[in-house]
Design an enzyme around this catalytic site. Structure first.
Site, short mmCIF file in Angstrom:
data_model
loop_
_atom_site.label_atom_id
_atom_site.label_comp_id
_atom_site.label_asym_id
_atom_site.label_seq_id
_atom_site.Cartn_x
_atom_site.Cartn_y
_atom_site.Cartn_z
CE1 TYR A 107 -3.54 2.57 0.76
CE2 TYR A 107 -2.00 3.57 2.17
CZ TYR A 107 -3.09 3.75 1.68
OH TYR A 107 -3.86 4.59 1.57
CD GLU A 140 -5.95 4.62 -1.31
OE1 GLU A 140 -5.74 4.58 -0.20
OE2 GLU A 140 -6.94 4.50 -2.05
#
Ligand code: ADP
Ligand code: MG
Length: 389
Positions: free
Chosen positions: A108, A196
């Site tokens: 992530y 992101e």
């Protein structure tokens, strides 16, 4: 403003961020052609402004062009429901056909504005991927956070620190540092508020690649980026917010039952708070602006009433530059144009509020007049709870 994955990747690629090749398709036939061009296995991905597509059946592997066409046929036109779309889901109008990549590990990675510290923050985790929300809730220590100094900007040590803490090898850390520097540069130069990458992946060959991408751009800076402003997809936005934008109103839809019409952002925030304190939730933020003309009041009523969750409306206007009697005139005129089928509480304070009150009382409109903000909030919450629509 949010954009689709394929658009976010196109923007990131301009800054040297490695992404697998791919193109967007609106028909199954186009998906087939793209798969032919790409060659080998591809992944067909629903393009909606929401994550969680994988688990919702919106990301499918295809062996070749024929299968890509078939998968695209399944995904296009489906209503994708994920935790991020809400229960009503989102209609899929486009798919992204992209090369399938072998994944050894998913990471992530995100960059966001850290308002409390007035800087950008990088967040990364070697665990997570599609489970990042769970990691954040249950083991937040597995997420690394690092601030980017607004003075010094990006420096390679940030890449090294995060890269090594993710367990990457020295060669991969080098690649990661380049990728991260591209993301930070992209963030700053495009006036983003969030980038992101979930997941960023490592291939068995040791390559580090962005496999998914989300970017939110600051609406107030879009005028500086006409190419990005063009990426707007109004199908993905709340139709009421689009309409409000066209009418020049600052409107944000929320999940409560009390519609609010207020002038000034600060008073609007305070109004929302006091509604909450009295035990109901605001259905929206709405700042009709300093002018509060008949036109803006009418447009505001229209928008508030189109939200089926609104069970009562509170008009809370402070007459400073705008006079309360003018606002009352606006409300009375608007009530003739639009049928207000829910209880309406009106609080007007400031310049000429006594005249305004008299006008409202004499108008014969079935509205509830309130003097104080606390009283107004109590009355509207009562009305919202009692008033089935
Ligand atoms: P979402 O976050 O909306 O679920 P992602 O793009 O993150 O969508 O895709 C979900 C999962 O699908 C990824 O975690 C990855 O395992 C797999 N995936 C996505 N794109 C590819 C690709 N190009 N090649 C191989 N697997 C992929
Ligand atoms: Mg993802």
């Amino acid at each position: 403003m949010n954009v689709h994955e394929y658009q976010a990747k196109e923007v990131l690629a301009r800054f040297g961020v490695p992404v697998p090749p791919g193109e967007v398709a609106e028909t199954p036939e186009q998906a087939r052609e793209i798969a032919e061009k790409l060659g080998g296995k591809v992944v067909v991905k629903a393009q909606v402004h929401a994550g969680g597509r994988g688990k919702a059946g919106g990301v499918k592997l295809a062996d070749g062009p024929a299968e890509a066409e078939e998968k695209a046929r399944q995904i296009l036109g489906m209503t994708l429901v994920s935790p991020q779309t809400g229960p009503q889901g989102k209609l899929v109008r486009k798919v992204y056909v992209t090369k399938a990549v072998d994944i050894e590990h998913e990471y992530y990675l995100s960059v966001l504005v850290d308002r409390a510290n007035a800087c950008l923050t990088i967040m990364a985790s070697a665990e997570g991927g599609v489970e990042i929300e769970k990691v954040a809730a249950e083991s937040p220590e597995k997420i690394v956070r690092l601030a980017v100094s607004p003075v010094a900007g990006f420096s390679p040590y940030l890449g090294r620190r995060i890269g090594f803490s993710l367990g990457l090898s020295p060669d991969q850390v080098k690649q990661f540092t380049k990728l991260l520097s591209g993301i930070v540069r992209c963030f700053l130069e495009t006036d983003a508020s969030l980038v992101e990458i979930n997941p960023m992946i490592r291939t068995p060959e040791g390559e580090v690649v962005a496999l998914d991408a989300k970017i939110s751009f600051d609406d107030n800076a879009l005028f500086r980026h006409p190419d990005i402003a063009e990426m707007r997809d109004i199908h993905e936005e709340d139709p009421l917010e689009v309409e409000a934008g066209e009418a020049g109103l600052n409107y944000i839809r929320l999940d409560g039952t009390v519609g609010c019409m207020v002038n000034g952002a600060g008073l609007a925030m305070a109004t929302m708070d006091i509604i909450d304190q009295h035990g109901a939730r605001p259905a929206n933020f709405l700042d009709v602006g300093g002018g509060a003309s008949k036109e803006s009041v009418t447009a505001a009523f229209r928008i508030l009433l189109r939200d089926p969750d609104v069970k009562a409306i509170l008009v809370n206007i402070f007459g400073g530059i705008v006079r309360c009697d003018r606002v009352a005139e606006g409300i009375i005129a608007a009530a003739k144009d639009v049928e207000i089928g829910v209880p309406l509480v009106v609080r007007l304070q400031g310049t000429n509020h006594e005249e305004a009150r008299k006008m409202l009382e004499e108008s014969g409109l079935p509205l509830i007049v309130a003097e104080e903000l606390d009283e107004a909030a109590r009355k509207v919450v009562e009305a919202a709870k009692g008033g089935a629509r």
